[in-house]
Motif scaffolding. Structure first.
Motif, mmCIF file in Angstrom:
data_model
loop_
_atom_site.group_PDB
_atom_site.id
_atom_site.type_symbol
_atom_site.label_atom_id
_atom_site.label_comp_id
_atom_site.label_asym_id
_atom_site.label_seq_id
_atom_site.Cartn_x
_atom_site.Cartn_y
_atom_site.Cartn_z
ATOM 1 N N MET A 90 0.934 -1.353 0.350
ATOM 2 C CA MET A 90 0.247 0.264 -0.255
ATOM 3 C C MET A 90 0.960 1.094 -0.079
ATOM 4 S SD MET A 90 -2.752 -0.917 -0.819
ATOM 5 C CE MET A 90 -3.763 0.201 -0.518
ATOM 6 N N GLU A 91 2.156 1.423 0.529
ATOM 7 C CA GLU A 91 2.882 2.455 0.926
ATOM 8 C C GLU A 91 3.343 2.621 -0.528
ATOM 9 O OE1 GLU A 91 6.795 2.250 3.109
ATOM 10 O OE2 GLU A 91 5.076 1.999 4.158
ATOM 11 N N GLU A 92 3.926 1.473 -1.364
ATOM 12 C CA GLU A 92 4.091 1.874 -2.302
ATOM 13 C C GLU A 92 3.659 2.226 -3.595
ATOM 14 O OE1 GLU A 92 7.780 -1.675 -1.681
ATOM 15 O OE2 GLU A 92 6.112 -2.186 -3.689
ATOM 16 N N LYS A 93 2.231 1.707 -3.575
ATOM 17 C CA LYS A 93 1.565 2.217 -4.756
ATOM 18 C C LYS A 93 0.505 3.403 -4.285
ATOM 19 C CE LYS A 93 -4.012 0.969 -5.241
ATOM 20 N NZ LYS A 93 -4.368 0.258 -4.919
ATOM 21 N N SER A 94 0.342 3.516 -2.788
ATOM 22 C CA SER A 94 0.123 4.873 -2.416
ATOM 23 C C SER A 94 1.372 6.264 -3.026
ATOM 24 C CB SER A 94 0.060 5.249 -1.060
ATOM 25 O OG SER A 94 -1.209 4.686 -0.432
ATOM 26 N N PHE A 95 2.655 5.692 -2.671
ATOM 27 C CA PHE A 95 3.170 6.291 -3.191
ATOM 28 C C PHE A 95 3.471 7.058 -4.622
ATOM 29 C CE2 PHE A 95 7.762 7.376 -5.375
ATOM 30 C CZ PHE A 95 7.973 8.568 -4.351
ATOM 31 N N VAL A 96 3.246 5.727 -5.370
ATOM 32 C CA VAL A 96 3.540 6.601 -6.803
ATOM 33 C C VAL A 96 2.327 7.012 -7.115
ATOM 34 C CG1 VAL A 96 2.911 5.129 -9.078
ATOM 35 C CG2 VAL A 96 4.847 4.299 -7.616
ATOM 36 N N LEU A 97 0.682 7.173 -7.399
ATOM 37 C CA LEU A 97 -0.558 7.661 -7.760
ATOM 38 C C LEU A 97 -0.113 8.984 -6.373
ATOM 39 C CD1 LEU A 97 -2.796 4.125 -6.936
ATOM 40 C CD2 LEU A 97 -1.767 5.586 -8.882
ATOM 41 N N SER A 98 0.200 8.956 -5.717
ATOM 42 C CA SER A 98 0.915 10.520 -4.565
ATOM 43 C C SER A 98 0.876 10.923 -5.457
ATOM 44 C CB SER A 98 0.928 10.528 -3.547
ATOM 45 O OG SER A 98 1.598 10.056 -2.812
ATOM 46 N N THR A 99 2.050 11.113 -6.016
ATOM 47 C CA THR A 99 3.331 11.508 -6.616
ATOM 48 C C THR A 99 2.921 12.003 -8.510
ATOM 49 O OG1 THR A 99 5.004 10.386 -5.508
ATOM 50 C CG2 THR A 99 5.968 11.387 -7.248
ATOM 51 N N LEU A 100 1.798 11.032 -8.512
ATOM 52 C CA LEU A 100 1.553 11.306 -10.376
ATOM 53 C C LEU A 100 0.324 12.508 -9.839
ATOM 54 C CD1 LEU A 100 0.827 7.873 -11.927
ATOM 55 C CD2 LEU A 100 2.025 9.683 -12.685
ATOM 56 N N ALA A 101 -0.256 12.994 -8.791
ATOM 57 C CA ALA A 101 -0.824 13.369 -8.616
ATOM 58 C C ALA A 101 -0.447 14.998 -8.423
ATOM 59 C CB ALA A 101 -2.046 13.070 -7.552
ATOM 60 N N GLU A 102 0.933 15.033 -7.673
ATOM 61 C CA GLU A 102 1.835 16.080 -7.716
ATOM 62 C C GLU A 102 1.936 16.523 -9.325
ATOM 63 O OE1 GLU A 102 4.449 14.910 -4.856
ATOM 64 O OE2 GLU A 102 5.834 17.070 -5.615
ATOM 65 N N LYS A 103 2.543 15.597 -9.912
ATOM 66 C CA LYS A 103 3.024 15.493 -10.984
ATOM 67 C C LYS A 103 2.277 16.791 -11.824
ATOM 68 C CE LYS A 103 5.303 12.055 -11.504
ATOM 69 N NZ LYS A 103 6.089 11.395 -11.389
ATOM 70 N N ALA A 104 1.203 15.889 -11.824
ATOM 71 C CA ALA A 104 -0.668 16.115 -12.610
ATOM 72 C C ALA A 104 -1.152 17.524 -12.661
ATOM 73 C CB ALA A 104 -1.912 15.188 -12.599
ATOM 74 N N LYS A 105 -0.774 18.194 -11.443
ATOM 75 C CA LYS A 105 -1.276 19.261 -10.999
ATOM 76 C C LYS A 105 0.040 20.530 -11.804
ATOM 77 C CE LYS A 105 -2.998 21.932 -7.822
ATOM 78 N NZ LYS A 105 -2.553 23.417 -8.386
ATOM 79 N N LEU A 106 1.124 19.838 -11.483
ATOM 80 C CA LEU A 106 2.508 20.482 -11.855
ATOM 81 C C LEU A 106 2.564 21.389 -12.764
ATOM 82 C CD1 LEU A 106 5.932 19.783 -9.157
ATOM 83 C CD2 LEU A 106 5.814 20.691 -12.011
ATOM 84 N N VAL A 107 2.678 20.152 -13.335
ATOM 85 C CA VAL A 107 3.185 20.470 -15.258
ATOM 86 C C VAL A 107 1.436 21.102 -15.744
ATOM 87 C CG1 VAL A 107 2.656 19.035 -17.324
ATOM 88 C CG2 VAL A 107 4.030 17.741 -15.629
ATOM 89 N N ALA A 108 0.247 20.750 -15.678
ATOM 90 C CA ALA A 108 -0.715 21.890 -16.393
ATOM 91 C C ALA A 108 -1.051 22.653 -15.188
ATOM 92 C CB ALA A 108 -1.969 21.433 -14.975
ATOM 93 N N ASP A 109 -0.930 23.707 -14.602
ATOM 94 C CA ASP A 109 0.024 25.185 -13.795
ATOM 95 C C ASP A 109 0.934 25.213 -14.353
ATOM 96 O OD1 ASP A 109 -2.408 24.001 -11.898
ATOM 97 O OD2 ASP A 109 -0.814 24.432 -10.272
ATOM 98 N N GLY A 110 1.947 24.257 -14.593
ATOM 99 C CA GLY A 110 3.224 25.435 -15.456
ATOM 100 C C GLY A 110 2.638 25.626 -16.808
ATOM 101 N N PHE A 111 2.149 24.999 -17.812
ATOM 102 C CA PHE A 111 1.516 25.454 -18.995
ATOM 103 C C PHE A 111 0.461 26.798 -18.794
ATOM 104 C CE2 PHE A 111 2.659 20.640 -20.045
ATOM 105 C CZ PHE A 111 3.510 21.422 -20.809
ATOM 106 N N ASN A 112 -0.096 26.447 -17.453
ATOM 107 C CA ASN A 112 -0.485 27.616 -18.055
ATOM 108 C C ASN A 112 -0.531 28.643 -17.753
ATOM 109 O OD1 ASN A 112 -3.290 26.111 -19.138
ATOM 110 N ND2 ASN A 112 -3.738 25.125 -16.978
ATOM 111 N N SER A 113 0.830 29.816 -17.496
ATOM 112 C CA SER A 113 1.521 29.711 -16.686
ATOM 113 C C SER A 113 2.375 30.878 -17.585
ATOM 114 C CB SER A 113 2.354 29.749 -15.414
ATOM 115 O OG SER A 113 4.030 28.828 -15.836
#
Lengths: 549, 549
Positions: free
Chosen positions: A428-451
């Motif tokens: 669960m720890e490994e799975k959550s790490f992957v998914l939460s990091t992806l969520a973080e990057k999803a936001k980071l990328v979209a926000d980055g482009f829109n800026s």
């Protein structure tokens, strides 16, 4: 008589004017050619290290390529025309150029960037994601059952491995499975689907395992293809789409029927657009199926339940088979967004829609495991005509069976450690790490482009990709035309050459004419993604000022 | 309104008359049906354990099958006609019946035999062959690299695993490889071919890895398919053939051009017959390629060098592409017989033939490793037009890549432990055991068949199959006709039902009209094979006396 040394493109006479193969080292080495007029043919011996005349019958770590005056038996001109027209952009020329650049860098070439960051393909492990420990333990145990005696392997992993091995002929994953897959694994898949869909039953005999989702998608689409002229099968696909679809339809000579996702409302799927698309298509072909990718590739949207209901009503009314590409079902990041399976929605829509034919596809390549190279996948067949199911199973049987290792990976994905089992917490720890990091990057990328000025990007609600729109100035479009390139390919090529970031131009996925996009994965680690966005901003600013109208 | 309980074939009204799917448990359970006239459709709920009326919206571990009055969107009538016509006998109805019988036996059913012996498919591990230790160690190490620290794994296995992992993106076999395969593995394959062919060079860039040989064969054949009417591509295949070929040609809508192997001279390949075949074919299609299986499947012959030279001369004269199915290259048993690769022979034939286009296929499924479920294979492309090679690589790229685990298995096969390395002796011992036992069984089986009246069988010189001819009495042929079966299918069905041995009727492979054969593998362990031959003699004698003319 010797022709002189030539480099790269070999051009020695009328019938001997071809590029060397794109993957061949020989494009970089010297080729020595002899014209043997008596034999009326050209012989070329090319070698990375050295060459000798072929008649000496000695070759040194090289290859022989003989090019006769008579034409090759199989040429681009006389080959299968459907294969010739197909395209697959995710592994196209820009990606090949990225590999070349990597090679140059590794040999010490000076570039304006320290490394190539490949954001072209959803290949998590290649981007540094670690495999799940439990998953790899189970596969290692299946592969080398002597490890079942090794006390360092946890008991739950051993139990999974034992269950899988018992389902294999001779208890070996080296034996062929049933063509539709190992039965106990299909049972586990059915259990998973039932759990996922809130208890709606799932029959293991409606499950077909496959080598990745691609193989099953191709098999189901193949069944649908027939007819000629106006009777030719049409398959509706979203635009933008994942190019497996366009490539497969071209290869199978089916009609690609485009419906456009609405970029201005988060790539939503508009039923009026579906209707427009099918009405237009009916003028020249026979639309038989609709493919939906949810969560979306390359668009990252996650369909709402209402939207899925509308699609099902539309498909039912128009008598369409639904292909639901649900390989990103575990990849949902946006607040409030949720994955709804087509199976669950159509079942809950009541008797009126309970006969809707559907194939739903899943994969081990995406989600939180990212096991692309393992080639695991499954397909659930809902309401499929029993005769057709038998035909599908016959079709796949000629390929014997999907990789059993890949099947075993699928088993772990659908049957992970349970609460209380020794591997549960770590998993669960490994799975959550992957998914939460992806969520973080999803936001980071979209926000980055829109800026950035001249770029707009919808939220990456799910999947693994951003698909920003680049508002290119006229001058850039003209410059691209001069180089005989699509404007977005021109842009992506410059992005690669100037900033070392490899993305796929939007034209490989399809886009509204006059708009320009690229697909960029969100898979590199967080600090790498930050680096990517920095490189992007710098590159984009410089590009836009260079081509300002 | 409830219809009464029905079993097996569900027949409840005009639009509701279909067999349940062949793999479905529901064929063995009770189905309860309701006719909802207002909705104008039939609803069936079938369940292994119990059923409830669907309107109650409760299902208990069963499935829902809704059968509307409106036709299914996708039916056998309106499906892809090429898929409909294809056949694949190796996994046909007799094999399905064998699985059913196994099931019955496991539930205590009384049969005239204690178990089913499956001699229908070249599936070594399922027949009890043990995996090679070294091979599985390497794959386990690649899968779970933590084992690289485990001192119980030998150093040479670790080195192989490290080499493979270094060739993988992110050093994980879970990342996609190049579509044509991991580069270092292609290097190892090229080295193997060079070694095998006495030093003739082989370029890694002419190697394409594949999921088993089947996938590569299908891809190469696909390139060759085009044209209509008299211009339709014809592909020459041996009769008897391995049904992958007939199935693939049917699926791709190419013309199957048969050439007959000469049973009276050990299934040799007669060039006059090739000429007859192509001359006939040219009247109605465009023959473009010749497929040769050497060593032969199902025939077990091993072509002599002279025979291969003749085939190459023929192909060259007729401008044919050669597909050489050489997956049994390690399986040669007969004294004096030797495997000669097409690549080596054509290279040694001198400049005149040095431009002959050839694709040679190999697999991890056969040989001494028998790793069928791992789906490893490769294809060497000799003299292929560079443009075509690029098209082939594009074609496979849409499927992303073959299983990387399967590729790693191929690596071990072509790069086994070397003399002096820690695993060498054990590897050689395991390999020799498999091959010497196969040689013993090859002789045992052919001799056994030839000792029985009404049966003739050529020597099993190589591969894994015997293909005896059964001289059926007229009465048996008539009895088969009455049951609407091919006579050899009738014979094989009785062999299964009366003696518990599963073989594949010759009609699935093709045979001279009026002759009858079956294919039987030589894979079961020696004592099991002796049991098979005992059962055969008893069955055959009884069958022949029952149908004596």
């Amino acid at each position: 008589m010797f022709a002189s040394h030539v480099r790269g493109r070999v051009t020695l006479g009328v019938n001997f004017s071809r590029s060397l193969p794109p993957f061949s080292n020989t494009t970089k080495c010297t080729a020595r050619a002899s014209l043997n007029q008596q034999q009326n043919r050209h012989i070329v011996v090319a070698s990375g290290a050295s060459c000798t005349h072929p008649s000496s019958r000695k070759w040194r770590n090289g290859i022989i390529m003989a090019q006769p005056r008579r034409k090759k038996t199989l040429t681009v001109e006389n080959m299968n025309p459907h294969v010739r027209t197909m395209e697959y952009a995710v592994r196209g020329p820009i990606v090949q150029r990225a590999t070349e650049l990597e090679h140059e860098l590794s040999k010490g070439a000076q570039k304006p960037f320290p490394d190539i960051i490949k954001c072209n393909i959803g290949d998590a492990h290649a981007m540094g994601q670690r495999p799940l420990t439990f998953l790899r333990q189970v596969i290692a145990l299946c592969t080398y059952p002597k490890l079942l005696d090794d006390p360092s392997f946890p008991e739950d992993a051993k139990n999974r491995a034992r269950r899988i091995l018992e389902g294999c002929g001779g208890h070996s994953i080296g034996s062929y499975s049933e063509s539709v897959g190992v039965h106990v694994i299909r049972e586990d898949v059915a259990e998973y689907i039932k759990r996922r869909d809130g208890g709606i039953p799932c029959d293991p005999n409606s499950i077909m395992l496959s080598a990745g989702a691609s193989e099953a998608i191709r098999a189901v689409v193949k069944l649908l293809v027939c007819g000629e002229g106006k009777g030719r099968s049409g398959i509706m696909i979203p635009i933008p789409q994942y190019p497996l679809y366009s490539a497969t339809l071209a290869e199978f000579d089916a009609v690609q029927v485009n419906y456009y996702l609405n970029e201005s409302s988060d790539w939503s799927l508009d039923v009026q657009e579906l209707q427009r698309s099918i009405d237009d298509a009916r003028k020249h072909c026979n639309p038989r199926a609709i493919c939906v990718i949810n969560p979306g590739n390359p668009t990252g949207q996650v369909l709402s339940r209402e939207n899925i209901e509308e699609i099902i009503k539309f498909a039912h009314k128009e008598n369409l088979f639904i292909c639901a590409d649900e390989v990103y079902q575990d990849n949902v990041y946006a607040k409030g967004a949720k994955f709804h399976s087509f199976k669950k929605v159509l079942t809950e829509m009541g008797e009126e829609y309970a006969d809707q034919e559907l194939a739903s596809f899943h994969s081990t390549s995406k989600g939180f495991m990212g096991e692309c190279g393992m080639r695991g996948g499954y397909c659930e067949l809902v309401n499929m005509d029993p005769g057709i199911k038998a035909q599908l199973f016959k079709l796949v049987s000629a390929k014997l069976c999907p990789t059993v290792t890949g099947q075993a990976v699928m088993d772990v994905v659908v049957n992970p450690p349970k609460d209380g089992e020794p591997s549960y917490e770590k998993f669960m720890e490994e799975k959550s790490f992957v998914l939460s990091t992806l969520a973080e990057k999803a936001k980071l990328v979209a926000d980055g482009f829109n800026s950035v000025e001249g770029v707009t990007c919808n939220a990456v609600m799910g999947a693994m990709y951003s698909f920003p729109q680049i508002h290119l100035p006229k001058k850039a479009i003209e410059a691209a035309k001069k180089e005989n390139m699509a404007p977005d390919a021109f842009y992506a090529t410059h992005f690669l050459e100037e900033a070392g970031v490899c993305v796929v131009p939007g034209s490989g996925f399809g886009q509204v004419e006059g708009t320009f996009h690229f697909r960029m994965t969100i898979l590199p680690p967080v600090d790498k993604i930050k680096d990517v966005m920095d490189r992007f901003k710098k590159f984009h600013t410089s590009f836009m000022s260079k081509y300002a109208d």
